[in-house]
Write a protein that holds these residues in place. Structure first.
Motif, PDB file in Angstrom:
ATOM      1  N   TYR A   1       0.556  -1.016   0.825  1.00 23.14           N
ATOM      2  CA  TYR A   1      -0.085  -0.126   0.021  1.00 23.14           C
ATOM      3  C   TYR A   1       0.374   0.980   0.453  1.00 23.14           C
ATOM      4  N   PHE A   2       2.106   0.732   0.626  1.00 21.30           N
ATOM      5  CA  PHE A   2       2.337   2.500   1.503  1.00 21.30           C
ATOM      6  C   PHE A   2       3.285   2.597  -0.342  1.00 21.30           C
TER       7      PHE A   2
ATOM      8  N   LEU B   1       3.943   5.656  -5.380  1.00 18.67           N
ATOM      9  CA  LEU B   1       3.884   5.974  -7.270  1.00 18.67           C
ATOM     10  C   LEU B   1       3.067   7.012  -7.783  1.00 18.67           C
ATOM     11  N   SER B   2       1.730   6.365  -6.520  1.00 17.02           N
ATOM     12  CA  SER B   2       0.268   7.824  -7.652  1.00 17.02           C
ATOM     13  C   SER B   2       1.160   9.460  -7.317  1.00 17.02           C
TER      14      SER B   2
END
Length: 291
Positions: A280-281, A286-287
């Protein structure tokens, strides 16, 4: 000797983890892999016992029993896929509900009692047989790994799985019949899990209605450690194999250190949380980088 035992013991989780990965690529989850193991084991064993006369090698009974077990596994996967793809039931709810249904059926059929009496050839070859000094179980697992690797990476259907998990709407607009391929993913996942069930049955020499209780958690943990995204569209076969092998290594190390089985459950659960948290991190980073 210990490394050989680890390699043989890891084959079950590797197969189930690859099955879980196929579903996760389409942004799904399969919590029914445990009961697929149980039901396949029970049905295959009962069929072999019913058909084997007690004399000879019993190859006909073995072949029919294995095919019957795989057919039942495929049917469970088909129901899962239809529920998710056509009735839009969330994968978590659909497969969890099927787990309860199938586990209840397995216990009803067997009365909670293991099924004994399968042909000895089944155990001698698929449970403890060797070829070129390597366990038959390992050879079968290597063949399955090769097949899944080629299927996922070099076939149109495999690429569609990635596309569906990456962006379902975009896949539909591209002309992909997403419902059919989602159903196919669950059926293929169930068949691979069924193969693992047959190998476990051969090793245990019994059809067990309780063999798959911890495999949903372990398979998801192996996929998470191997970098498979829970959101779908991301995952590699070789990484999942290494993730499953890593879990078995951890368990083996704890066994050698005489760590209790209850505490081992704590460690595996913590590994799952850490792996999913790290994924998730990574997605968040990346987002932000894209923005």
């Amino acid at each position: 000797t210990n490394l050989a035992a680890i390699a043989r013991h890891s084959t079950d989780l590797i197969l189930v983890a690859m099955a879980q990965m196929i579903v996760m690529l389409t942004a799904g989850l399969d919590f029914s892999v445990g009961v697929i193991l149980a039901m396949t084991s029970v049905v295959a064993s009962m069929t072999m016992v019913a058909l084997w006369s007690g004399y000879g090698s019993g190859w006909e009974a073995i072949a029919i029993g294995c095919l019957t077990g795989l057919f039942v596994a495929a049917c469970i996967g088909l129901v899962n896929g239809i529920g998710v793809a056509f009735f839009r039931v969330p994968p978590f709810i659909m497969t969890l509900g099927m787990s309860s249904i199938i586990f209840g059926l397995a216990l009803t059929i067997t009365g909670g009692i293991p099924i004994y009496g399968a042909p000895e050839s089944f155990t001698n070859i698929f449970g403890y047989g060797t070829f070129l000094g390597v366990s038959i179980t390992i050879w079968i697992t290597l063949l399955c790994i090769s097949f899944i690797f080629i299927f996922i990476n070099f076939t149109k259907v495999g690429r569609y799985f990635y596309a569906i998990g990456g962006n379902l709407r975009a896949a539909e607009l591209s002309g992909i019949n997403t419902r059919v391929y989602i159903v196919g993913a669950y059926v293929l996942s169930a068949l691979i899990t069924g193969i693992a069930a047959l190998l476990i049955t051969a090793r245990l020499e019994t059809g067990e209605p309780n063999i798959g209780a911890n495999y949903p958690l372990l398979s998801i943990a192996a996929c998470a450690i191997g970098g498979v995204s829970l959101l779908g569209g991301v995952g590699r076969v070789q990484n999942v194999v290494l993730g499953a092998f890593f879990i078995i290594l951890i368990q083996n190390g704890m066994n050698l250190m005489r760590v209790g089985s209850y505490l081992q459950m704590v460690v595996i659960g913590a590994l799952l949380i850490v792996a999913i948290g790290a994924e998730y991190f990574r997605q968040q980073m990346l987002s932000k980088a894209k923005k």
